[in-house]
Design a protein around this motif. Structure first.
Motif, mmCIF file in Angstrom:
data_model
loop_
_atom_site.group_PDB
_atom_site.id
_atom_site.type_symbol
_atom_site.label_atom_id
_atom_site.label_comp_id
_atom_site.label_asym_id
_atom_site.label_seq_id
_atom_site.Cartn_x
_atom_site.Cartn_y
_atom_site.Cartn_z
ATOM 1 N N HIS A 153 0.818 -1.307 0.098
ATOM 2 C CA HIS A 153 -0.047 -0.033 -0.108
ATOM 3 C C HIS A 153 0.698 1.236 -0.208
ATOM 4 N N HIS A 179 -4.664 5.932 -5.735
ATOM 5 C CA HIS A 179 -5.895 6.245 -5.687
ATOM 6 C C HIS A 179 -6.859 6.240 -7.073
ATOM 7 N N GLU A 222 -6.181 1.640 -5.102
ATOM 8 C CA GLU A 222 -6.758 1.868 -3.902
ATOM 9 C C GLU A 222 -8.000 2.421 -4.792
ATOM 10 N N HIS A 229 -12.132 2.412 1.794
ATOM 11 C CA HIS A 229 -11.014 2.294 0.716
ATOM 12 C C HIS A 229 -10.749 0.772 0.521
ATOM 13 N N HIS A 286 -6.849 0.071 5.825
ATOM 14 C CA HIS A 286 -6.600 0.905 6.921
ATOM 15 C C HIS A 286 -8.026 0.635 7.598
ATOM 16 N N ASP A 334 0.993 2.764 3.367
ATOM 17 C CA ASP A 334 0.495 3.983 2.972
ATOM 18 C C ASP A 334 1.175 5.139 2.773
HETATM 19 MN MN MN Z 1 -6.826 5.302 1.980
#
Ligand code: MN
Ligand code: MN
Ligand code: MN
Length: 285
Positions: A8, A40, A65, A76, A192, A249
Protein backbone atom coordinates in the motif's frame (compact mmCIF):
# COMPACT_ATOMS: atom_id res chain seq x y z
CA UNK A 1 12.99 -16.17 5.76
CA UNK A 2 10.06 -13.91 5.02
CA UNK A 3 9.86 -11.44 2.20
CA UNK A 4 10.05 -7.71 2.96
CA UNK A 5 6.91 -6.35 1.32
CA UNK A 6 4.72 -3.25 1.17
CA UNK A 7 1.30 -3.56 -0.44
CA UNK A 8 0.00 0.00 0.00
CA UNK A 9 1.72 3.18 -1.22
CA UNK A 10 1.19 6.16 -3.52
CA UNK A 11 3.06 7.98 -6.27
CA UNK A 12 2.50 11.21 -8.21
CA UNK A 13 0.02 9.23 -10.32
CA UNK A 14 -2.35 10.04 -7.43
CA UNK A 15 -1.51 12.08 -4.33
CA UNK A 16 2.04 10.97 -3.55
CA UNK A 17 5.03 13.25 -4.04
CA UNK A 18 7.48 10.71 -5.52
CA UNK A 19 7.25 9.69 -9.17
CA UNK A 20 6.66 5.96 -9.70
CA UNK A 21 10.38 5.57 -10.46
CA UNK A 22 11.45 7.50 -7.36
CA UNK A 23 9.02 5.50 -5.24
CA UNK A 24 10.33 2.15 -6.47
CA UNK A 25 13.91 3.33 -5.93
CA UNK A 26 13.03 4.45 -2.39
CA UNK A 27 11.42 1.07 -1.72
CA UNK A 28 14.46 -0.79 -3.04
CA UNK A 29 16.74 1.39 -0.90
CA UNK A 30 14.60 0.51 2.14
CA UNK A 31 15.09 -3.19 1.41
CA UNK A 32 11.60 -3.89 0.06
CA UNK A 33 11.54 -7.06 -2.07
CA UNK A 34 7.90 -6.99 -3.19
CA UNK A 35 5.99 -3.75 -3.67
CA UNK A 36 2.41 -3.04 -4.76
CA UNK A 37 1.79 0.49 -6.04
CA UNK A 38 -1.79 1.35 -5.01
CA UNK A 39 -2.58 4.83 -6.31
CA UNK A 40 -6.10 6.18 -5.73
CA UNK A 41 -8.46 5.12 -8.52
CA UNK A 42 -5.77 4.96 -11.17
CA UNK A 43 -3.43 2.46 -12.81
CA UNK A 44 -1.47 5.20 -14.55
CA UNK A 45 1.74 4.85 -12.51
CA UNK A 46 2.13 1.10 -12.98
CA UNK A 47 3.97 0.88 -16.34
CA UNK A 48 6.67 3.30 -15.16
CA UNK A 49 6.88 1.57 -11.77
CA UNK A 50 7.25 -1.82 -13.47
CA UNK A 51 10.16 -0.57 -15.58
CA UNK A 52 11.84 0.88 -12.48
CA UNK A 53 11.23 -2.35 -10.55
CA UNK A 54 12.93 -4.37 -13.29
CA UNK A 55 15.91 -2.03 -13.11
CA UNK A 56 16.07 -2.28 -9.29
CA UNK A 57 15.43 -6.04 -9.19
CA UNK A 58 12.34 -5.90 -7.01
CA UNK A 59 8.99 -7.53 -7.59
CA UNK A 60 6.13 -5.17 -8.45
CA UNK A 61 2.48 -6.14 -8.04
CA UNK A 62 -0.21 -4.20 -9.88
CA UNK A 63 -2.36 -2.42 -7.32
CA UNK A 64 -5.00 0.24 -6.86
CA UNK A 65 -6.84 1.87 -3.96
CA UNK A 66 -10.50 2.32 -4.87
CA UNK A 67 -12.70 4.78 -2.98
CA UNK A 68 -16.09 3.15 -2.49
CA UNK A 69 -19.42 3.87 -0.86
CA UNK A 70 -20.60 1.64 1.94
CA UNK A 71 -23.47 2.44 4.27
CA UNK A 72 -23.35 6.16 3.38
CA UNK A 73 -19.64 6.30 4.18
CA UNK A 74 -16.43 6.36 2.16
CA UNK A 75 -14.29 3.26 2.53
CA UNK A 76 -11.08 2.33 0.69
CA UNK A 77 -10.58 -1.02 -1.00
CA UNK A 78 -7.12 -2.01 -2.16
CA UNK A 79 -6.95 -4.26 -5.20
CA UNK A 80 -3.85 -6.43 -5.70
CA UNK A 81 -2.67 -8.51 -8.62
CA UNK A 82 -5.34 -7.57 -11.16
CA UNK A 83 -4.92 -7.82 -14.92
CA UNK A 84 -4.53 -4.10 -15.61
CA UNK A 85 -5.86 -4.45 -19.16
CA UNK A 86 -9.14 -6.00 -17.96
CA UNK A 87 -11.98 -4.02 -19.63
CA UNK A 88 -14.18 -3.98 -16.50
CA UNK A 89 -11.33 -2.61 -14.41
CA UNK A 90 -10.44 -0.01 -17.04
CA UNK A 91 -14.10 1.12 -17.10
CA UNK A 92 -14.19 1.36 -13.28
CA UNK A 93 -11.08 3.54 -13.29
CA UNK A 94 -12.55 5.81 -15.97
CA UNK A 95 -15.79 6.28 -14.00
CA UNK A 96 -13.93 6.97 -10.75
CA UNK A 97 -11.64 9.47 -12.50
CA UNK A 98 -14.66 11.29 -13.90
CA UNK A 99 -16.14 11.49 -10.39
CA UNK A 100 -12.78 12.81 -9.11
CA UNK A 101 -12.58 15.50 -11.80
CA UNK A 102 -16.10 16.70 -11.01
CA UNK A 103 -15.34 16.73 -7.29
CA UNK A 104 -12.10 18.67 -7.83
CA UNK A 105 -13.90 21.28 -9.94
CA UNK A 106 -16.48 21.74 -7.18
CA UNK A 107 -13.81 22.00 -4.46
CA UNK A 108 -12.11 24.64 -6.64
CA UNK A 109 -15.27 26.70 -6.99
CA UNK A 110 -15.82 26.63 -3.24
CA UNK A 111 -12.21 27.59 -2.50
CA UNK A 112 -12.41 30.48 -4.96
CA UNK A 113 -14.95 31.97 -2.58
CA UNK A 114 -13.87 30.61 0.78
CA UNK A 115 -10.15 31.29 0.37
CA UNK A 116 -10.53 34.29 -1.94
CA UNK A 117 -8.31 32.67 -4.54
CA UNK A 118 -9.42 32.81 -8.18
CA UNK A 119 -8.75 29.70 -10.27
CA UNK A 120 -8.20 27.34 -7.34
CA UNK A 121 -9.03 24.27 -9.42
CA UNK A 122 -6.61 25.20 -12.20
CA UNK A 123 -3.84 25.94 -9.70
CA UNK A 124 -4.26 22.59 -7.92
CA UNK A 125 -4.53 20.72 -11.23
CA UNK A 126 -1.32 22.36 -12.49
CA UNK A 127 0.53 21.49 -9.28
CA UNK A 128 -0.69 17.90 -9.37
CA UNK A 129 -0.18 17.47 -13.11
CA UNK A 130 -3.65 15.90 -13.42
CA UNK A 131 -7.25 16.97 -14.06
CA UNK A 132 -8.30 15.18 -10.90
CA UNK A 133 -6.27 16.65 -8.03
CA UNK A 134 -7.24 15.17 -4.67
CA UNK A 135 -7.52 17.13 -1.44
CA UNK A 136 -3.82 16.83 -0.54
CA UNK A 137 -3.01 18.71 -3.74
CA UNK A 138 -5.46 21.47 -2.86
CA UNK A 139 -3.80 21.63 0.55
CA UNK A 140 -0.33 21.92 -1.00
CA UNK A 141 -1.61 24.58 -3.39
CA UNK A 142 -3.10 26.63 -0.51
CA UNK A 143 0.25 26.45 1.31
CA UNK A 144 2.10 27.52 -1.85
CA UNK A 145 -0.30 30.47 -2.28
CA UNK A 146 0.25 31.54 1.32
CA UNK A 147 -3.40 31.04 2.27
CA UNK A 148 -2.63 28.63 5.14
CA UNK A 149 0.36 27.81 7.34
CA UNK A 150 0.62 24.15 6.37
CA UNK A 151 -1.36 21.28 4.88
CA UNK A 152 -2.98 20.34 8.17
CA UNK A 153 -4.23 23.91 8.51
CA UNK A 154 -5.65 23.67 4.97
CA UNK A 155 -7.66 20.58 5.91
CA UNK A 156 -8.88 22.02 9.20
CA UNK A 157 -9.80 25.38 7.73
CA UNK A 158 -11.26 24.36 4.33
CA UNK A 159 -11.01 20.75 3.17
CA UNK A 160 -12.12 18.31 5.84
CA UNK A 161 -15.69 17.10 6.27
CA UNK A 162 -17.83 19.90 7.68
CA UNK A 163 -15.65 22.71 6.29
CA UNK A 164 -16.60 25.07 3.47
CA UNK A 165 -14.73 23.36 0.62
CA UNK A 166 -15.52 19.77 1.57
CA UNK A 167 -17.26 17.90 -1.22
CA UNK A 168 -18.41 14.30 -0.95
CA UNK A 169 -18.15 12.15 -4.06
CA UNK A 170 -20.58 9.58 -5.47
CA UNK A 171 -18.20 6.64 -5.43
CA UNK A 172 -18.92 3.17 -6.77
CA UNK A 173 -20.63 0.82 -4.28
CA UNK A 174 -18.26 -1.43 -2.34
CA UNK A 175 -19.82 -4.68 -3.56
CA UNK A 176 -19.54 -3.55 -7.17
CA UNK A 177 -15.88 -2.56 -6.79
CA UNK A 178 -15.04 -5.90 -5.16
CA UNK A 179 -16.76 -7.74 -8.02
CA UNK A 180 -14.80 -5.78 -10.63
CA UNK A 181 -11.46 -6.41 -8.86
CA UNK A 182 -12.20 -10.13 -8.55
CA UNK A 183 -13.34 -10.41 -12.19
CA UNK A 184 -10.04 -8.79 -13.21
CA UNK A 185 -8.18 -11.60 -11.41
CA UNK A 186 -7.33 -9.46 -8.39
CA UNK A 187 -7.69 -9.75 -4.65
CA UNK A 188 -9.80 -7.17 -2.78
CA UNK A 189 -8.46 -5.91 0.55
CA UNK A 190 -10.12 -3.59 3.09
CA UNK A 191 -7.57 -0.79 3.51
CA UNK A 192 -6.66 0.69 6.93
CA UNK A 193 -9.73 -0.68 8.77
CA UNK A 194 -9.07 1.36 11.90
CA UNK A 195 -9.10 4.71 10.09
CA UNK A 196 -12.81 5.02 9.37
CA UNK A 197 -13.86 5.86 12.90
CA UNK A 198 -16.15 2.81 12.95
CA UNK A 199 -17.32 1.17 16.15
CA UNK A 200 -16.35 -2.48 16.56
CA UNK A 201 -19.91 -3.44 15.66
CA UNK A 202 -19.92 -1.30 12.49
CA UNK A 203 -16.53 -2.65 11.45
CA UNK A 204 -17.84 -6.20 11.79
CA UNK A 205 -20.85 -5.23 9.67
CA UNK A 206 -18.49 -3.83 7.02
CA UNK A 207 -16.47 -7.06 6.99
CA UNK A 208 -19.61 -9.19 6.81
CA UNK A 209 -20.77 -7.27 3.72
CA UNK A 210 -17.25 -7.28 2.26
CA UNK A 211 -16.93 -11.08 2.57
CA UNK A 212 -20.40 -11.57 1.12
CA UNK A 213 -19.35 -9.48 -1.90
CA UNK A 214 -16.30 -11.68 -2.47
CA UNK A 215 -13.70 -9.68 -0.56
CA UNK A 216 -10.81 -11.81 0.65
CA UNK A 217 -8.34 -9.83 2.74
CA UNK A 218 -7.88 -7.25 5.46
CA UNK A 219 -4.98 -4.82 5.89
CA UNK A 220 -3.72 -5.59 9.37
CA UNK A 221 0.00 -4.83 9.22
CA UNK A 222 0.44 -1.09 9.23
CA UNK A 223 2.64 1.34 11.14
CA UNK A 224 1.59 2.98 14.40
CA UNK A 225 -1.28 0.74 15.53
CA UNK A 226 -1.95 0.81 19.25
CA UNK A 227 -2.56 -2.29 21.38
CA UNK A 228 -6.36 -2.02 21.24
CA UNK A 229 -6.35 -1.64 17.45
CA UNK A 230 -4.05 -4.64 17.05
CA UNK A 231 -6.34 -6.72 19.27
CA UNK A 232 -9.39 -5.66 17.23
CA UNK A 233 -7.72 -6.64 13.95
CA UNK A 234 -6.63 -10.01 15.38
CA UNK A 235 -10.23 -10.60 16.38
CA UNK A 236 -11.44 -9.75 12.87
CA UNK A 237 -8.94 -12.17 11.30
CA UNK A 238 -10.12 -14.86 13.68
CA UNK A 239 -13.84 -14.31 13.04
CA UNK A 240 -13.91 -13.66 9.29
CA UNK A 241 -12.56 -15.77 6.41
CA UNK A 242 -9.98 -13.12 5.50
CA UNK A 243 -6.30 -13.28 4.59
CA UNK A 244 -3.93 -10.67 6.00
CA UNK A 245 -2.30 -7.87 4.03
CA UNK A 246 -0.04 -5.01 5.05
CA UNK A 247 1.22 -1.70 3.81
CA UNK A 248 2.63 1.61 4.93
CA UNK A 249 0.25 3.91 2.96
CA UNK A 250 3.39 5.90 2.15
CA UNK A 251 2.66 9.19 0.33
CA UNK A 252 5.79 11.30 0.80
CA UNK A 253 9.21 11.29 2.47
CA UNK A 254 7.85 14.21 4.52
CA UNK A 255 6.03 11.53 6.56
CA UNK A 256 9.23 11.02 8.54
CA UNK A 257 7.64 8.39 10.80
CA UNK A 258 7.01 6.07 7.82
CA UNK A 259 9.46 3.87 6.01
CA UNK A 260 8.42 1.75 3.03
CA UNK A 261 8.29 -1.91 4.00
CA UNK A 262 8.72 -1.39 7.74
CA UNK A 263 5.61 -3.17 9.00
CA UNK A 264 4.73 -5.16 12.09
CA UNK A 265 4.75 -8.93 11.57
CA UNK A 266 1.40 -10.55 10.82
CA UNK A 267 -0.53 -11.96 13.79
CA UNK A 268 0.18 -15.61 14.56
CA UNK A 269 -1.87 -17.93 12.39
CA UNK A 270 -2.72 -15.23 9.83
CA UNK A 271 -2.71 -16.34 6.20
CA UNK A 272 -0.69 -13.91 4.05
CA UNK A 273 -2.60 -12.30 1.19
CA UNK A 274 0.22 -13.31 -1.18
CA UNK A 275 -1.21 -16.86 -1.08
CA UNK A 276 -4.25 -15.58 -3.00
CA UNK A 277 -2.37 -13.92 -5.87
CA UNK A 278 -2.71 -15.59 -9.23
CA UNK A 279 0.51 -16.98 -10.73
CA UNK A 280 2.18 -14.38 -12.90
CA UNK A 281 0.39 -11.47 -11.21
CA UNK A 282 3.61 -9.47 -10.78
CA UNK A 283 4.37 -6.86 -13.47
CA UNK A 284 8.04 -7.21 -12.66
CA UNK A 285 9.31 -10.28 -10.89
MN1 MN B 1 -6.94 5.25 2.00
MN1 MN C 1 -3.96 9.47 -0.34
MN1 MN D 1 -3.67 4.94 0.62
Amino acid sequence: MSVIYDYHCHSTASDGTLSPTELVEAAAAAGVQQLALTDHDTLAGLPEAAAAARACGLSLLPGIEVSVAWSRREVHIVGLGMDIADPGLVALVAAQQQARVRRAETIGKRLDKAAGLAGSYGRAAALAGTDAPGRPWFARMLVAEGKVRDEEHAFNRFLKAGQSAYVSTPWIEMAEAVAVLRAAGGVAVVAHPVRYGLTRRKLRQLLTDFCEAGGQALEVAMPRLNEAQQALLRECLRDFPLHASGGSDFHTPAQKWLTLGRLPTLPEGAQPVAELLRPGAALAA
